[in-house]
Write a protein that holds these residues in place. Structure first.
Motif, short mmCIF file in Angstrom:
data_model
loop_
_atom_site.label_atom_id
_atom_site.label_comp_id
_atom_site.label_asym_id
_atom_site.label_seq_id
_atom_site.Cartn_x
_atom_site.Cartn_y
_atom_site.Cartn_z
N ASP A 29 101.51 79.91 92.27
CA ASP A 29 100.57 78.81 92.37
C ASP A 29 100.11 78.66 93.81
OD1 ASP A 29 100.70 78.26 89.77
OD2 ASP A 29 101.85 76.40 89.93
N CYS A 30 98.81 78.45 93.99
CA CYS A 30 98.30 78.15 95.32
C CYS A 30 98.76 76.75 95.70
CB CYS A 30 96.79 78.24 95.34
SG CYS A 30 96.06 77.58 96.85
N PRO A 31 99.42 76.59 96.82
CA PRO A 31 99.89 75.25 97.19
C PRO A 31 98.73 74.29 97.46
CG PRO A 31 100.53 76.87 98.84
CD PRO A 31 99.79 77.60 97.78
N ASN A 32 97.55 74.81 97.71
CA ASN A 32 96.41 73.95 98.02
C ASN A 32 95.64 73.52 96.78
OD1 ASN A 32 94.51 72.72 99.97
ND2 ASN A 32 93.11 74.19 99.08
N CYS A 33 95.29 74.49 95.93
CA CYS A 33 94.42 74.14 94.80
C CYS A 33 95.10 74.33 93.46
CB CYS A 33 93.13 74.95 94.84
SG CYS A 33 93.33 76.69 94.45
N ARG A 34 96.33 74.81 93.44
CA ARG A 34 97.11 74.93 92.22
C ARG A 34 96.61 76.02 91.29
NH1 ARG A 34 101.71 73.87 93.34
NH2 ARG A 34 101.78 72.22 94.88
N VAL A 42 95.45 85.71 100.54
CA VAL A 42 94.59 84.54 100.66
C VAL A 42 94.14 84.12 99.27
CG1 VAL A 42 92.38 83.73 101.56
CG2 VAL A 42 93.80 85.23 102.94
N CYS A 43 94.18 82.82 99.01
CA CYS A 43 93.78 82.33 97.68
C CYS A 43 92.30 82.58 97.45
CB CYS A 43 94.08 80.84 97.56
SG CYS A 43 93.47 80.13 96.03
N PRO A 44 91.94 83.32 96.40
CA PRO A 44 90.52 83.60 96.16
C PRO A 44 89.75 82.38 95.67
CG PRO A 44 91.86 84.56 94.42
CD PRO A 44 92.81 83.95 95.42
N HIS A 45 90.45 81.34 95.27
CA HIS A 45 89.76 80.17 94.73
C HIS A 45 89.38 79.18 95.82
CE1 HIS A 45 91.00 81.68 90.82
NE2 HIS A 45 92.22 81.79 91.31
N CYS A 46 90.28 78.96 96.77
CA CYS A 46 89.98 77.96 97.79
C CYS A 46 90.01 78.53 99.20
CB CYS A 46 90.97 76.79 97.70
SG CYS A 46 92.65 77.25 98.11
N GLY A 47 90.39 79.81 99.36
CA GLY A 47 90.36 80.43 100.68
C GLY A 47 91.48 80.01 101.61
ZN LIG Z 1 93.85 77.89 96.40
#
Ligand SMILES: [Zn+2]
Lengths: 57, 202
Positions: A29-34, A42-47
């Motif tokens: 899980d991305c800690p920023n956007c879940r 790097v999270c491709p959803h929120c960068g």
């Molecule tokens: Zn994210």
């Protein structure tokens, strides 16, 4: 050169390939956007990565 | 084990590889951050770090050493006067690699190589810039057509013209001998055109 004596059926070919599947990528899980993302990337959803925004997503 | 993986050839000849690194180093020093593949980033990183370490002691020798890799004089200047001074207190580790995941197309692991003090500023989402195809669409009133200079504009209501168009719907560049025939049958560049070029900018 030796050649195949018999044609292999589709079933035989597919059975051989039964173990060739690639495993799905590990996701966390991305800690920023879940959203689900690959770990250590790097999270491709929120960068975001390691608590800061690193790219425009 | 990940030992002995450095010194990858990247499927290039030595000169090709060195030329590529040279270009990439120039880009990295200029833009402070570059996107490439993970493997190239890993190969490039020690080169970049060594150049910066060398640039910490300014002098003719160091300048020449850096110039060997960086072809552009203004970039070399920047390395000595801007980049190296920023890292005087840091004993190596001036860059970081960010993994981006498999890229579309060839599924190669993409990566960003950037200086550790790189400050990312998120782009604000403004109105979309008009692209070339947008402009073409607007200029032609909704239709997109390739602008061709050698295409004679269709004559109005002329049967001859229509017949000719039917005979050769898509004409390549007019060859020799074509010109004379066309001049007599169709009147080029006259009458209200239905296609792009003349309406441009209206
Ligand atoms: Zn994210």
């Amino acid at each position: 050169m030796p050649n195949p004596k018999r044609r292999h059926s589709k079933a035989r070919r597919d059975k051989r390939r039964a173990h060739d599947a690639l495993p799905p990528p590990a996701l966390s899980d991305c800690p920023n956007c879940r959203e689900a993302k690959q770990p250590h990337r790097v999270c491709p959803h929120c960068g975001h990565y390691k608590g800061r925004q690193t790219i425009n997503a | 084990m990940m030992h002995n993986r450095a010194g990858r050839k990247l499927r290039r000849t030595t000169s090709h590889r060195m030329a590529m690194f040279s270009n990439q180093l120039d880009s990295l020093m200029t833009h402070e951050r570059i996107q490439t593949t993970l493997t190239k980033a890993k190969e490039l990183r020690p080169l970049a770090e060594k150049l910066i370490t060398a640039a910490k002691n300014d002098g003719v020798s160091a300048r020449r050493k850096v110039s060997q890799w960086i072809p552009d004089r203004t970039t070399v200047k920047k390395v000595f006067e801007n980049i190296a001074p920023r890292f005087v207190d840091r004993p190596g580790g001036y860059t970081r690699i960010l993994r981006l995941g498999a890229r579309k197309g060839d599924a190669a692991e993409a990566a960003i190589l950037e200086f550790v003090d790189y400050r990312f500023e998120p782009k604000e989402k403004g109105p979309r810039k008009e692209s070339l195809s947008d402009r073409a669409r607007r200029a032609s009133g909704g239709r997109v057509e390739t602008v061709r200079k050698d295409k004679p504009e269709p004559e109005e209501g002329g049967d001859e013209g229509a017949a000719e168009r039917k005979a050769a719907p898509r004409q390549p560049k007019p060859g020799r001998g074509d010109k004379a025939a066309k001049g007599t049958k169709t009147a080029p560049k006259k009458g209200p055109s239905r296609t792009g070029p003349s309406k441009r900018g209206a």
